[in-house]
Design a protein around this motif. Sequence first.
Motif, PDB file in Angstrom:
ATOM      1  N   LEU A   5      83.870 161.597  59.544  1.00  0.00           N
ATOM      2  CA  LEU A   5      84.935 162.588  59.351  1.00  0.00           C
ATOM      3  C   LEU A   5      85.225 163.090  60.758  1.00  0.00           C
ATOM      4  CD1 LEU A   5      86.698 164.196  57.375  1.00  0.00           C
ATOM      5  CD2 LEU A   5      84.853 165.828  57.119  1.00  0.00           C
ATOM      6  N   ILE A   6      86.163 162.412  61.429  1.00  0.00           N
ATOM      7  CA  ILE A   6      86.372 162.667  62.860  1.00  0.00           C
ATOM      8  C   ILE A   6      87.853 162.855  63.166  1.00  0.00           C
ATOM      9  CG2 ILE A   6      84.260 161.522  63.631  1.00  0.00           C
ATOM     10  CD1 ILE A   6      85.986 159.072  64.262  1.00  0.00           C
ATOM     11  N   ALA A   7      88.133 163.174  64.425  1.00  0.00           N
ATOM     12  CA  ALA A   7      89.428 163.750  64.783  1.00  0.00           C
ATOM     13  C   ALA A   7      90.659 162.966  64.379  1.00  0.00           C
ATOM     14  CB  ALA A   7      89.468 164.013  66.292  1.00  0.00           C
ATOM     15  N   ASP A   8      90.688 161.654  64.636  1.00  0.00           N
ATOM     16  CA  ASP A   8      92.015 161.028  64.601  1.00  0.00           C
ATOM     17  C   ASP A   8      92.041 159.645  63.967  1.00  0.00           C
ATOM     18  OD1 ASP A   8      91.969 158.876  66.970  1.00  0.00           O
ATOM     19  OD2 ASP A   8      90.756 160.592  67.525  1.00  0.00           O
ATOM     20  N   THR A   9      93.224 159.285  63.480  1.00  0.00           N
ATOM     21  CA  THR A   9      93.417 157.986  62.820  1.00  0.00           C
ATOM     22  C   THR A   9      93.377 156.830  63.818  1.00  0.00           C
ATOM     23  OG1 THR A   9      95.802 158.303  62.972  1.00  0.00           O
ATOM     24  CG2 THR A   9      94.785 158.869  60.883  1.00  0.00           C
ATOM     25  N   VAL A  10      93.681 157.086  65.082  1.00  0.00           N
ATOM     26  CA  VAL A  10      93.692 156.003  66.072  1.00  0.00           C
ATOM     27  C   VAL A  10      92.290 155.415  66.232  1.00  0.00           C
ATOM     28  CG1 VAL A  10      94.187 155.397  68.478  1.00  0.00           C
ATOM     29  CG2 VAL A  10      95.690 156.972  67.265  1.00  0.00           C
ATOM     30  N   THR A  11      91.292 156.294  66.323  1.00  0.00           N
ATOM     31  CA  THR A  11      89.900 155.846  66.437  1.00  0.00           C
ATOM     32  C   THR A  11      89.512 155.007  65.215  1.00  0.00           C
ATOM     33  OG1 THR A  11      89.310 157.785  67.742  1.00  0.00           O
ATOM     34  CG2 THR A  11      87.508 156.653  66.640  1.00  0.00           C
ATOM     35  N   LEU A  12      89.923 155.466  64.030  1.00  0.00           N
ATOM     36  CA  LEU A  12      89.555 154.746  62.819  1.00  0.00           C
ATOM     37  C   LEU A  12      90.362 153.459  62.658  1.00  0.00           C
ATOM     38  CD1 LEU A  12      88.798 157.591  60.279  1.00  0.00           C
ATOM     39  CD2 LEU A  12      87.256 156.287  61.712  1.00  0.00           C
ATOM     40  N   GLU A  13      91.573 153.436  63.174  1.00  0.00           N
ATOM     41  CA  GLU A  13      92.359 152.193  63.166  1.00  0.00           C
ATOM     42  C   GLU A  13      91.638 151.123  63.990  1.00  0.00           C
ATOM     43  OE1 GLU A  13      95.279 149.431  62.407  1.00  0.00           O
ATOM     44  OE2 GLU A  13      95.081 151.385  61.428  1.00  0.00           O
ATOM     45  N   ARG A  14      91.066 151.531  65.122  1.00  0.00           N
ATOM     46  CA  ARG A  14      90.301 150.594  65.953  1.00  0.00           C
ATOM     47  C   ARG A  14      89.131 150.023  65.156  1.00  0.00           C
ATOM     48  NH1 ARG A  14      88.675 153.916  69.926  1.00  0.00           N
ATOM     49  NH2 ARG A  14      90.440 153.456  71.261  1.00  0.00           N
ATOM     50  N   LYS A  66      88.855 149.898  61.880  1.00  0.00           N
ATOM     51  CA  LYS A  66      89.369 149.063  60.786  1.00  0.00           C
ATOM     52  C   LYS A  66      89.641 147.651  61.295  1.00  0.00           C
ATOM     53  CE  LYS A  66      93.268 148.171  57.799  1.00  0.00           C
ATOM     54  NZ  LYS A  66      94.679 148.393  57.517  1.00  0.00           N
ATOM     55  N   GLN A  67      90.317 147.563  62.440  1.00  0.00           N
ATOM     56  CA  GLN A  67      90.668 146.253  62.995  1.00  0.00           C
ATOM     57  C   GLN A  67      89.426 145.450  63.380  1.00  0.00           C
ATOM     58  OE1 GLN A  67      93.748 146.595  66.026  1.00  0.00           O
ATOM     59  NE2 GLN A  67      95.020 147.864  64.708  1.00  0.00           N
ATOM     60  N   ALA A  68      88.326 146.165  63.669  1.00  0.00           N
ATOM     61  CA  ALA A  68      87.062 145.497  64.024  1.00  0.00           C
ATOM     62  C   ALA A  68      86.221 145.168  62.781  1.00  0.00           C
ATOM     63  CB  ALA A  68      86.267 146.380  64.981  1.00  0.00           C
ATOM     64  N   GLY A  69      86.748 145.480  61.590  1.00  0.00           N
ATOM     65  CA  GLY A  69      86.014 145.180  60.357  1.00  0.00           C
ATOM     66  C   GLY A  69      84.846 146.109  60.088  1.00  0.00           C
ATOM     67  N   GLN A  70      84.884 147.317  60.687  1.00  0.00           N
ATOM     68  CA  GLN A  70      83.736 148.230  60.577  1.00  0.00           C
ATOM     69  C   GLN A  70      83.891 149.276  59.471  1.00  0.00           C
ATOM     70  OE1 GLN A  70      84.042 149.423  64.648  1.00  0.00           O
ATOM     71  NE2 GLN A  70      82.557 147.923  65.375  1.00  0.00           N
ATOM     72  N   LEU A  71      85.041 149.268  58.768  1.00  0.00           N
ATOM     73  CA  LEU A  71      85.266 150.247  57.705  1.00  0.00           C
ATOM     74  C   LEU A  71      85.399 149.556  56.350  1.00  0.00           C
ATOM     75  CD1 LEU A  71      87.843 152.666  59.395  1.00  0.00           C
ATOM     76  CD2 LEU A  71      85.345 152.848  59.341  1.00  0.00           C
ATOM     77  N   LEU A  72      84.932 150.253  55.326  1.00  0.00           N
ATOM     78  CA  LEU A  72      85.019 149.764  53.953  1.00  0.00           C
ATOM     79  C   LEU A  72      86.361 150.184  53.353  1.00  0.00           C
ATOM     80  CD1 LEU A  72      83.221 148.591  51.513  1.00  0.00           C
ATOM     81  CD2 LEU A  72      82.912 150.994  50.896  1.00  0.00           C
ATOM     82  N   ALA A  73      87.104 149.234  52.810  1.00  0.00           N
ATOM     83  CA  ALA A  73      88.365 149.573  52.132  1.00  0.00           C
ATOM     84  C   ALA A  73      88.038 150.145  50.755  1.00  0.00           C
ATOM     85  CB  ALA A  73      89.224 148.324  51.998  1.00  0.00           C
ATOM     86  N   TYR A  74      88.503 151.377  50.522  1.00  0.00           N
ATOM     87  CA  TYR A  74      88.253 152.028  49.227  1.00  0.00           C
ATOM     88  C   TYR A  74      89.529 152.719  48.779  1.00  0.00           C
ATOM     89  CZ  TYR A  74      86.838 155.605  45.899  1.00  0.00           C
ATOM     90  OH  TYR A  74      86.768 156.408  44.785  1.00  0.00           O
ATOM     91  N   LYS A  75      90.028 152.346  47.610  1.00  0.00           N
ATOM     92  CA  LYS A  75      91.255 152.966  47.087  1.00  0.00           C
ATOM     93  C   LYS A  75      90.861 154.196  46.258  1.00  0.00           C
ATOM     94  CE  LYS A  75      94.248 149.780  48.551  1.00  0.00           C
ATOM     95  NZ  LYS A  75      95.114 148.936  47.774  1.00  0.00           N
TER      96      LYS A  75
END
Length: 310
Positions: free
Chosen positions: A66-75, A77-86
């Motif tokens: 739970l961190i500041a910005d979507t840009v960090t999380l976009e990085r 996501k592109q590296a495959g480090q986040l779980l896709a959850y709807k």
Amino acid sequence: MVGSVNAANLVLYTSQPNEDAQATVDGFMATHPDVKVDWVRDGTPKIMAKLMAEIEAGNPVADLLLIADTVTLERMKQAGQLLAYKSPEAANFDASLYDADGAYYSTKLITTGIMYNTAAGMKPTSWSDLAKPEAKGLVTMPSPLTSGAALIHAQTLVGVDGLGWDYYKSLQANGATASGGNGAVLKSVATGEKAYGVVVDYMPLREKAKGAPVEFVFPTEGVSAVTEPVAILSSSKNAEAAKLFVDYVLSEKGQEGFLKLGYIPARNGMAVPDGFPARDTIKVLPINASEALKASEDDLKTFSGIFGTN
């Protein structure tokens, strides 16, 4: 059973202030008493450096971010480090506030505007006011090298006609300083050491409510916003419990918790905190997460070239 929701232990890495992180975790655990959450807090660049070192070593500790910005999380996501959850709660949010694949979800709107000490000679109303002679040597701001919100802010203003990097050059020429994080800016302006500060909204509004001699302005050109998104790491061993946490922070109850802490909730149909203008009167300037990600390294170099590497 290990890995089940019952008696699961979640680890949250967050850039929220300590009291906010504790309140968020307490609210979740009151709703889901079988899930225990431990949390680790630092500024976004530092918490990400810690997490990336763990990922590199093959042992990421965090289940959730739970961190500041979507840009960090976009990085990530592109590296495959986040779980896709709807999350079913996403239906109550504007589509621009979460990733279409469910990799991350905005939880609040934290805008960056101008705070000033009530003893200041000029009452600023626009970003350009900070480059005026009346503000010479009296402006301070956080550094994008320290603060994720400050990087997003710079990237947002650089895209605004009439501002751009020339605006930052004019601030530097006018004696503005850029170092540290938002907390240092708040202290500097509240004590009168500086008259004007570029800072995230909730800090001066909280201090004003406590009686500090400060005011906060949403500049006429508009404001940048970070949205403190939540995401689950693809390496999480407690994914089901982590999904409950995501659903909670996006739920009306979770969003009310952020509202009580003094933030603008990201969820549609919610109130705004005392002291804020109506949400539809705040002009939030756009930023494209994937474009900002591509430009981040160059933007940090450009900023450092203007202000130095504090």
